[in-house]
Design an enzyme around this catalytic site. Sequence first.
Site, mmCIF file in Angstrom:
data_model
loop_
_atom_site.group_PDB
_atom_site.id
_atom_site.type_symbol
_atom_site.label_atom_id
_atom_site.label_comp_id
_atom_site.label_asym_id
_atom_site.label_seq_id
_atom_site.Cartn_x
_atom_site.Cartn_y
_atom_site.Cartn_z
ATOM 1 N N MET A 1 0.858 -1.176 0.000
ATOM 2 C CA MET A 1 0.000 0.000 0.000
ATOM 3 C C MET A 1 0.899 1.232 0.000
ATOM 4 O O MET A 1 1.883 1.282 0.728
ATOM 5 C CB MET A 1 -0.884 -0.017 1.250
ATOM 6 N N ASP B 1 0.258 -3.183 6.023
ATOM 7 C CA ASP B 1 0.002 -2.725 4.655
ATOM 8 C C ASP B 1 0.763 -3.480 3.572
ATOM 9 O O ASP B 1 0.832 -3.037 2.441
ATOM 10 C CB ASP B 1 0.327 -1.239 4.550
ATOM 11 N N GLU B 2 1.341 -4.619 3.926
ATOM 12 C CA GLU B 2 2.032 -5.407 2.910
ATOM 13 C C GLU B 2 1.661 -6.866 3.071
ATOM 14 O O GLU B 2 1.372 -7.321 4.168
ATOM 15 C CB GLU B 2 3.566 -5.304 3.078
#
Length: 334
Positions: free
Chosen positions: A1, A97-98
């Site tokens: 992200m 976010d990954e």
Amino acid sequence: MDAFFASVELKKRPELKGKPIIVGGDGDPAKRGVVSAASYEARKFGVRSGMPLRTAYKKCPQAIFLPVDFEAYENESEKFMSILREYTPLIESFGLDEAFMDVTETGKNALDIARELKKRIREELGLTTSVGIAPNKLLAKMASDMNKPNGFTVIREKDIEKILSLLPVRKLWGVGEKTEKRLHELDIKTIGDLAKAPVQHLVRNFGEAFGRMLYEHSHGIDESPVVPFYEPSSFSREVTFQEDTRDLYLIKETLFELAKDVTDRLKDNEYKARTVTLKIRYRDFHTITRAKTVEELTNSFSDIWATAMEIFNKIDFPKEVRLVGFKVSGLEKN
DNA sequence: TCTGGGGTCCTAGGACCC
DNA sequence: TCTGGGGTCCTAGGACCC
């Protein structure tokens, strides 16, 4: 992200779109704290994550500084991960976010999946992503970093050497500031230089495990599987005082709060622990840790606090303290 | 001058056991 | 007087990642 925390903040306050946004600490650039995320507008001024907020303020005083709102990011992260899960259960989240996805067995083309994911995440969450597609996790991760933001990067088997060899060694997964410096001292500047070094040379300089890893990674080799779930091996909390202190009551009181918090998390997650570790960072950044392992697994706060106090009473406080931390490890499921 | 917070993994050395 | 080799567990510190 892309710029995840900053992008989630923009969803909350769309009127800030286009402005430099810096998320970190409690959002006050005059206080202690570092940048957790900066929008690309803020990055133009040289603001980077990990940078002290005060430094970020000097570089970009017109930025909007916002406090970290973990709940919001966790919520958004849930939605993001569940979209990924529609394509394969073989997902390894890496932070909020990954994530790595192993799409080998889906029978679909990885590029098609990636295009669809980017589209859906943009439409359904209003967020942009950078995707890397490659034969293994190492290369997928590096690919995803190559064309941020809104990236779409493929590394094919035949192009591995060409793509890696010219990159600075710092770009390699697992090479941070210190290792970069040591590699430079050995006259190794690029991943290509590293790939030319014999394994034994690297093992001699960096130890068995790390030396071997550097060798393999420099050749684009990574056999590690995508692992959907890891048992946690520790729970911890730490906090930096706004001002350094030698007030032992304050230090002990703060540790007490951290210990309660950590013990609650231990119980909520249904674990027991055997080892308690205290961490003290002094004014000069010198940091010590002191640990004690007990016979019996426990999740009882009074047991854990008693162990903590045994440790605490042996610690010297010759100078002011800037951070205290509390950790439990040696975990086993109830 | 400044340098967060939550994690993981590795190494080296000491204690202890057979 | 001179004292091995292998293994495990523990502690402390360091590097790295997001």
